[in-house]
Scaffold this motif. Structure first.
Motif, short mmCIF file in Angstrom:
data_model
loop_
_atom_site.label_atom_id
_atom_site.label_comp_id
_atom_site.label_asym_id
_atom_site.label_seq_id
_atom_site.Cartn_x
_atom_site.Cartn_y
_atom_site.Cartn_z
N ALA A 201 92.43 82.89 63.37
CA ALA A 201 91.37 82.04 63.87
C ALA A 201 91.66 80.56 63.05
N GLY A 202 91.67 80.62 61.81
CA GLY A 202 91.56 79.45 61.00
C GLY A 202 92.90 78.71 61.15
N ARG A 203 93.74 79.31 61.24
CA ARG A 203 95.04 79.00 61.27
C ARG A 203 95.51 77.93 62.44
N ALA A 204 94.88 78.69 63.47
CA ALA A 204 94.79 77.88 64.84
C ALA A 204 94.21 76.62 65.02
N LEU A 205 93.39 76.37 64.24
CA LEU A 205 92.59 75.10 64.14
C LEU A 205 93.29 74.27 63.12
N ALA A 206 93.31 74.86 61.81
CA ALA A 206 94.00 73.84 60.75
C ALA A 206 95.36 73.48 60.82
N GLY A 207 96.27 74.43 61.27
CA GLY A 207 97.74 74.21 61.68
C GLY A 207 98.05 73.03 61.99
N PRO A 208 97.51 72.90 63.26
CA PRO A 208 98.00 71.54 64.00
C PRO A 208 97.54 69.98 63.26
N VAL A 209 96.37 70.15 62.78
CA VAL A 209 95.63 69.07 62.00
C VAL A 209 96.57 68.86 60.83
N VAL A 210 96.83 69.67 59.99
CA VAL A 210 97.68 69.82 58.66
C VAL A 210 99.07 68.99 59.17
N GLY A 211 99.70 69.55 60.28
CA GLY A 211 100.89 68.89 60.80
C GLY A 211 100.79 67.39 61.14
N ALA A 212 99.51 67.14 62.07
CA ALA A 212 99.42 65.86 62.31
C ALA A 212 99.15 64.90 61.27
N ILE A 213 98.30 65.24 60.33
CA ILE A 213 97.98 64.38 58.80
C ILE A 213 99.19 64.15 58.28
N THR A 214 100.28 65.01 58.01
CA THR A 214 101.53 65.13 57.33
C THR A 214 102.17 64.04 58.04
N VAL A 215 102.56 64.08 59.63
CA VAL A 215 103.46 63.03 60.27
C VAL A 215 103.00 61.74 60.29
N ALA A 216 101.49 61.69 60.28
CA ALA A 216 100.91 60.29 60.28
C ALA A 216 101.11 59.52 58.77
N THR A 236 93.77 57.84 61.93
CA THR A 236 92.45 57.93 61.47
C THR A 236 91.98 59.17 60.93
N LEU A 237 92.55 60.08 61.57
CA LEU A 237 92.45 61.59 60.95
C LEU A 237 93.06 61.59 59.59
N MET A 238 94.22 61.10 59.37
CA MET A 238 94.84 61.39 58.15
C MET A 238 94.22 60.64 57.00
N GLN A 239 93.71 59.20 57.31
CA GLN A 239 92.86 58.72 56.29
C GLN A 239 91.51 59.26 56.16
N SER A 240 91.10 59.79 56.99
CA SER A 240 89.63 60.49 56.76
C SER A 240 90.02 61.74 55.95
N ALA A 241 91.05 62.43 55.96
CA ALA A 241 91.34 63.47 55.23
C ALA A 241 91.51 63.38 53.84
N TYR A 242 92.52 62.34 53.71
CA TYR A 242 92.66 61.62 52.10
C TYR A 242 91.14 61.53 51.56
N LEU A 243 90.28 60.71 52.30
CA LEU A 243 89.27 60.20 51.56
C LEU A 243 88.27 61.25 51.37
N ALA A 244 88.00 62.10 52.47
CA ALA A 244 87.28 63.44 52.43
C ALA A 244 87.61 64.44 51.20
#
Length: 469
Positions: A201-216, A236-244
């Motif tokens: 359940a957690g991977r289904a949400l986090a996996g695509p997000v981590v992939g998108a952040i990495t590509v960006a 925007t997601l990538m920059q927010s992740a690094y800031l957070a």
């Protein structure tokens, strides 16, 4: 470079370093030689958490204050890299000892460290950047590579980096696996092993997000040339992740440390580490959460092996969990070399003992190949293994068990004591292996190892050696 005075040491426990490490790994995998070596030899698909921990420990040693430990680690890494060579799918040679290739690995780590600060809104000052670059140049020098494989000045480095990104990197298969398979199919770390529903359940949400952040976060010129997708809002997601993630640096000292997190990720609930009791309580809570998730989601129920003792398993299950270390669906020499590499690292073997272990595994591979490779393609398929599994425990495997025992028995007492056991298994004695004198005898060790490698039953002691993600 060494000790707490190095510029890198200030970055080492920054929680954003995890994002930088993932980004650096992707840039490494995009290099055709490194991508081919990863594809043929690495366990990053089947055992990503184990590889992450080993990488972290290696960097600790290389940037630590202990000069002797640094020299031993550099020698170990050179021996490891010397064993990684071959040809890729386009018949191009690769060699992990190629100094230009090794320079690119160090370059990606440095550039990603700079990038994590820039994307997090805290760009490095010029002097700080110069000192950090000097640390990474010293890392390459500690490996024995001659000067010149990394540019001498920071200004020249950026020209070199841009050239590599625009001219040398490719959309390799290893890169695609990391971005589009690894994140979506990432196995659970030992901490969450046995709770597939919660992890899925957690991977289904986090996996695509981590992939998108990495590509960006990758250089725009490479994303464009490699045809990587532009996802709306990803920047925007990538920059927010690094800031957070970077905000964690304001927490009290000791709350967020890479060393502590890495230790927890690899800590088994069966460990005698005092933290294991807390983890057991967390797991119990997560199991209850998993039961709730199964009630409200369509995720299929999966068997929970926890608490099931040491049940039997099929030959196919053992093939996938233990033998196929690289996760490519076949058993060949890189899989057995990965076993030797993991065990040598756990025991921190010097060159003679390490070579004995590799030689024993090489002899076992020749024995397996002769017995099980019925179609003559140079590797053993899952079906070939299942059909010929009675041939597994021959003289060569017995030799592997003997060499492993001797490597673990550091004092030559012909028994394994508590400290030696902990070095190999990373946990204290189990009641079912220690004899009345509180040691593990040679005959008992050989019997248990050979029984485990027969592949029919799980082993609470031996399974974590080679099957944990």
């Amino acid at each position: 470079m060494s000790g707490t005075g190095s510029q890198f040491h200030e970055f080492f426990n920054d929680p954003r370093w995890a994002l930088a490490m993932v980004r650096a790994t992707v840039l490494e995998a995009a290099h055709p030689q490194i991508g081919a070596a990863l594809l043929d030899n690495s366990t990053f698909v089947a055992h990503p958490w184990r590889r992450l921990r080993n990488t972290f420990v290696s960097m600790q040693r290389m940037f630590g204050a202990d000069e002797h430990a640094r020299q031993r680690e550099a020698a170990r890494l050179n021996r490891l890299h010397a064993r990684l060579n071959g040809t890729d799918a386009r018949n191009r040679p690769y060699d992990a000892m190629n100094p230009k290739v090794r320079a690119w690995v160090v370059a990606t780590l440095f550039e990603s460290a700079v990038t994590l600060c820039r994307l997090g809104g805290q760009p490095l000052e010029q002097g700080t950047m110069d000192r950090l670059y000097a640390d990474f140049q010293a890392l390459l020098a500690a490996m024995g590579d001659q000067a010149g494989h990394l540019p001498p000045t920071l200004q020249e480095f950026w020209q070199y980096f841009d050239h590599m990104v625009e001219e040398e990197l490719e959309n390799t298969e290893a890169l695609r696996i990391i971005l589009y398979k690894l994140f979506d199919h990432l196995p659970a770390p030992p901490l969450l092993d046995g709770m597939p529903t919660v992890w899925a359940a957690g991977r289904a949400l986090a996996g695509p997000v981590v992939g998108a952040i990495t590509v960006a976060s990758l250089p725009e010129s490479f994303r464009r040339r490699a045809g990587l997708p532009e996802i709306p809002g990803a920047q925007t997601l990538m920059q927010s992740a690094y800031l957070a993630v970077g905000l964690a640096r304001f927490l009290p000292d000791g709350w967020i440390k890479a060393e502590n997190i890495a230790g927890l990720l690899s800590l088994s609930p069966d460990s005698d580490d005092p933290r294991a009791r807390s983890i057991t309580a967390v797991r119990d809570g997560m199991k209850r959460a998993g039961a709730l998730i199964r009630l409200i989601t369509p995720l299929p129920a999966q068997p929970d092996p926890a608490g099931a003792g040491e049940p039997e398993r099929s030959a196919e299950e053992f093939f996938d969990a233990v033998l196929d270390q690289t996760g490519d669906g076949f058993l060949d020499w890189p899989d057995l070399a990965a076993m030797a590499r993991e065990l040598s690292g756990r025991l921190d073997l010097d060159e003679p003992e390490e070579n004995k272990l590799y030689d024993a595994y090489a002899a076992w591979w020749r024995e397996l190949q002769a017995a099980l490779d019925t179609d003559g393609d140079g590797r053993v398929s899952r079906a070939e293994y299942a059909a010929g599994v009675p041939s597994l425990a021959g003289p060569a495997l017995i030799r592997v068990a003997e060499v492993l025992f001797d490597a673990t028995d550091r004092d030559g007492s012909q028994t394994i004591d508590g400290d030696e056991y902990r070095a190999l298994f990373r946990t204290g004695f189990r009641r079912d292996v220690a004899d009345t004198e509180g040691t593990y005898s040679r005959s008992a060790f050989l019997k248990d190892f050979l029984s485990f490698m027969a592949g029919r039953r799980r082993s609470s002691a031996f399974d974590p050696l080679l099957s944990e993600a």
